[in-house]
Design a protein around this motif. Structure first.
Motif, PDB file in Angstrom:
ATOM      1  N   THR A 186      -4.111 -10.645   2.803  1.00 45.78           N
ATOM      2  CA  THR A 186      -4.033  -9.259   2.312  1.00 45.78           C
ATOM      3  C   THR A 186      -2.916  -9.104   1.282  1.00 45.78           C
ATOM      4  O   THR A 186      -2.540  -7.993   0.914  1.00 45.78           O
ATOM      5  N   LEU A 189       0.837  -1.201   0.000  1.00 43.44           N
ATOM      6  CA  LEU A 189       0.000   0.000   0.000  1.00 43.44           C
ATOM      7  C   LEU A 189       0.869   1.247   0.000  1.00 43.44           C
ATOM      8  O   LEU A 189       0.542   2.244  -0.660  1.00 43.44           O
ATOM      9  N   GLU A 227      -8.114   2.390   4.778  1.00 46.15           N
ATOM     10  CA  GLU A 227      -6.752   2.551   4.276  1.00 46.15           C
ATOM     11  C   GLU A 227      -6.726   2.651   2.756  1.00 46.15           C
ATOM     12  O   GLU A 227      -5.987   3.454   2.177  1.00 46.15           O
ATOM     13  N   LEU A 228      -7.562   1.845   2.101  1.00 44.55           N
ATOM     14  CA  LEU A 228      -7.614   1.876   0.645  1.00 44.55           C
ATOM     15  C   LEU A 228      -8.119   3.217   0.131  1.00 44.55           C
ATOM     16  O   LEU A 228      -7.560   3.801  -0.802  1.00 44.55           O
ATOM     17  N   VAL A 240      -8.424  -5.571  -5.151  1.00 44.83           N
ATOM     18  CA  VAL A 240      -8.703  -5.621  -3.719  1.00 44.83           C
ATOM     19  C   VAL A 240      -9.287  -6.963  -3.286  1.00 44.83           C
ATOM     20  O   VAL A 240      -9.351  -7.258  -2.097  1.00 44.83           O
ATOM     21  N   HIS A 241      -9.703  -7.782  -4.256  1.00 41.14           N
ATOM     22  CA  HIS A 241     -10.354  -9.037  -3.884  1.00 41.14           C
ATOM     23  C   HIS A 241     -10.236 -10.067  -5.004  1.00 41.14           C
ATOM     24  O   HIS A 241     -10.388  -9.731  -6.178  1.00 41.14           O
ATOM     25  N   TYR A 264      -0.124  -6.046   0.353  1.00 40.36           N
ATOM     26  CA  TYR A 264      -0.474  -4.696   0.809  1.00 40.36           C
ATOM     27  C   TYR A 264       0.284  -4.259   2.057  1.00 40.36           C
ATOM     28  O   TYR A 264       0.630  -3.083   2.198  1.00 40.36           O
ATOM     29  N   HIS A 313     -10.092  -3.443   5.255  1.00 36.85           N
ATOM     30  CA  HIS A 313      -9.168  -2.310   5.140  1.00 36.85           C
ATOM     31  C   HIS A 313      -9.682  -1.233   4.197  1.00 36.85           C
ATOM     32  O   HIS A 313      -8.894  -0.558   3.528  1.00 36.85           O
ATOM     33  N   LEU A 362      -7.051 -13.006  -2.144  1.00 33.04           N
ATOM     34  CA  LEU A 362      -6.944 -11.639  -1.640  1.00 33.04           C
ATOM     35  C   LEU A 362      -8.288 -11.157  -1.127  1.00 33.04           C
ATOM     36  O   LEU A 362      -9.320 -11.360  -1.770  1.00 33.04           O
ATOM     37  N   CYS A 363      -8.289 -10.519   0.044  1.00 33.50           N
ATOM     38  CA  CYS A 363      -9.502  -9.888   0.580  1.00 33.50           C
ATOM     39  C   CYS A 363      -9.100  -8.678   1.398  1.00 33.50           C
ATOM     40  O   CYS A 363      -8.446  -8.795   2.432  1.00 33.50           O
ATOM     41  N   MET A 364      -9.511  -7.496   0.934  1.00 35.62           N
ATOM     42  CA  MET A 364      -9.180  -6.248   1.621  1.00 35.62           C
ATOM     43  C   MET A 364     -10.410  -5.595   2.242  1.00 35.62           C
ATOM     44  O   MET A 364     -10.422  -4.400   2.528  1.00 35.62           O
ATOM     45  N   TYR A 424     -18.620  -5.066  -0.586  1.00 35.95           N
ATOM     46  CA  TYR A 424     -17.725  -3.910  -0.766  1.00 35.95           C
ATOM     47  C   TYR A 424     -18.517  -2.617  -0.941  1.00 35.95           C
ATOM     48  O   TYR A 424     -18.142  -1.559  -0.401  1.00 35.95           O
TER      49      TYR A 424
END
Length: 410
Positions: A301, A146, A239-240, A166-167, A304, A236, A231-233, A267
């Motif tokens: 994550t 990030l 932050e994104l 992001v996913h 990131y 967060h 991936l799974c954000m 999301y």
């Protein structure tokens, strides 16, 4: 604070409509050539036109992938194809190769060009180079932290948009530039034919001991040494958003409509919730639990917050975790009777407990008390794929709402 674009995959026309209905600001899709998902249904020009019309009527955008790494024969017909894409109103194309980039520039008047993650952009100087050539957006490599992404945003022109995954599935190869599938199966991952060889089970064989197979870890079933977690954000979102990333990209053109709806909805809800009141935002675990009601691998994550270690790999299986089945799609609802018309997607029995969910709202749970077939005859089970049935609903529903069932209730 800028509102980020939520960008969703569209493997076919139904998924496009579901992604947009469930909250995507834009979708990306492939035509019948030049894209990196040869096994997806993909879109004919006529289907693209219908999808673009559906999206534009709702002020949403459609991007088309031209991101193969082409050989000479792959360029045949591309000039005419990109002219057609411009004529039908495509909002942007994604490219990874300078040759395809130049063909798009030479054969369209003002087509917006996005640089695919396949181009492996990992620094601000490369991003700026492509901006100077006329690229509007850069999809950065998945291998960035990030902090590195923020640095790229800070050191490139404000007009250059940065998009980041992001996913979804992570690739063992550098941003998808993979030779493993080609070597193992003669299916070229860089031309849209990936066999997902990184998900296979592998053993170690020593050169002078042919036929003696050794597990890479102490497990009699072998090991999936290349197999990454997904991936799974979702946890967060603040932050994104605060990083300045313009577009949050969800992977999954090969996934089901149910998967697309479930992930996009989660999301969408959390992005909107954060932007409504950033100071008092508290991420709710329930939306992570919602995502887990679609098939998934364990989550990571990715890069990131630092380089992944062995904990980000799945050494024991390549299978997805699946706890719920997609049971049906609401086609219509009669407010006067409370009866919904539903297209069945998995067997439904009278007595089943179902969950009903839709865009921008909570789900509710009810028991199936009565069902009728298209002739109006009462039935105990809807066993036929895409069978049209009617069902009494405990709460009002709308077109595009979905029914799901916990697998143990099936």
């Amino acid at each position: 604070m800028k509102k980020p674009e939520l960008l969703a995959p569209a493997g076919d026309l139904e998924k496009l409509k579901i992604a947009i209905t469930y909250g995507a600001d834009a979708v990306y899709l492939g035509g019948e050539a030049f894209g990196l998902r040869a096994s997806a249904k993909n879109f004919t020009i006529e289907e693209m036109e219908e999808g673009i019309k559906f999206a534009h009527e709702r002020n949403k955008k459609v991007y088309v992938t031209l991101n193969i790494i082409p050989h000479n024969d792959d360029l045949i017909g591309l000039s005419e194809y990109v002219k057609t894409l411009e004529n039908i109103g495509v909002d942007a194309v994604l490219v990874a190769d300078p040759g395809i980039f130049s063909i798009v520039k030479d054969n369209t008047k003002d087509m917006e060009i996005h640089l695919s993650t396949q181009a492996n952009t990992t620094n601000y100087q490369t991003a700026k180079f492509w901006y100077d050539q006329g690229v509007k957006r850069v999809v950065v490599a998945r291998e960035l932290s990030l902090e590195e992404i923020k640095d790229i945003i800070d050191k490139t022109p404000e007009e250059l948009e940065i998009e980041a995954f992001v996913h979804g599935a992570m690739c063992i190869s550098y941003s998808g530039r993979c030779l493993l599938s080609n070597y193992m199966t003669h299916r070229d991952a860089n031309r849209g034919e990936c066999a997902q060889s990184c998900r296979w089970k592998y053993y170690l064989v020593e050169e002078k001991r042919p036929g003696e197979y050794y597990p890479i870890v102490e497990d009699e079933k072998g090991t999936y040494i290349y197999n990454s977690k997904d991936l799974c954000m979702l946890k967060h979102i603040p932050e994104l958003i605060e990083s300045g990333i313009h577009s949050f990209k969800i992977e999954g053109r090969m996934k089901t409509p149910y998967y697309v709806a479930t992930v996009v909805r989660a999301y969408r809800m959390l992005i909107d919730e954060y932007l409504k009141d950033p100071e008092n935002y508290k991420p709710s675990e329930k939306w992570l639990e919602e995502i887990k009601k679609a098939s998934y691998r364990d989550f990571t994550t990715g890069f990131y917050f630092g380089k992944p270690d062995d904990k980000e790999q799945l050494y024991t299986t390549s299978s997805y975790i699946r706890t719920y089945d997609f049971a049906g799609l609401v086609l219509d609802y009669d407010e006067s009777t409370g009866i919904a018309t539903i297209e069945q997607r998995n067997r439904i029995f009278v007595g089943n407990e179902i969950e009903v969910f839709g865009p921008n709202k909570e789900h509710f749970v009810q028991k199936v008390e009565k069902m009728w077939n298209e002739k109006g005859e009462e039935i105990e089970v809807a066993p036929h794929p895409k069978q049209i049935i009617k069902m009494k609903m405990d709460n009002p529903v709308e077109k595009w709402d979905m029914l799901r069932m916990a697998i143990e209730n099936n």
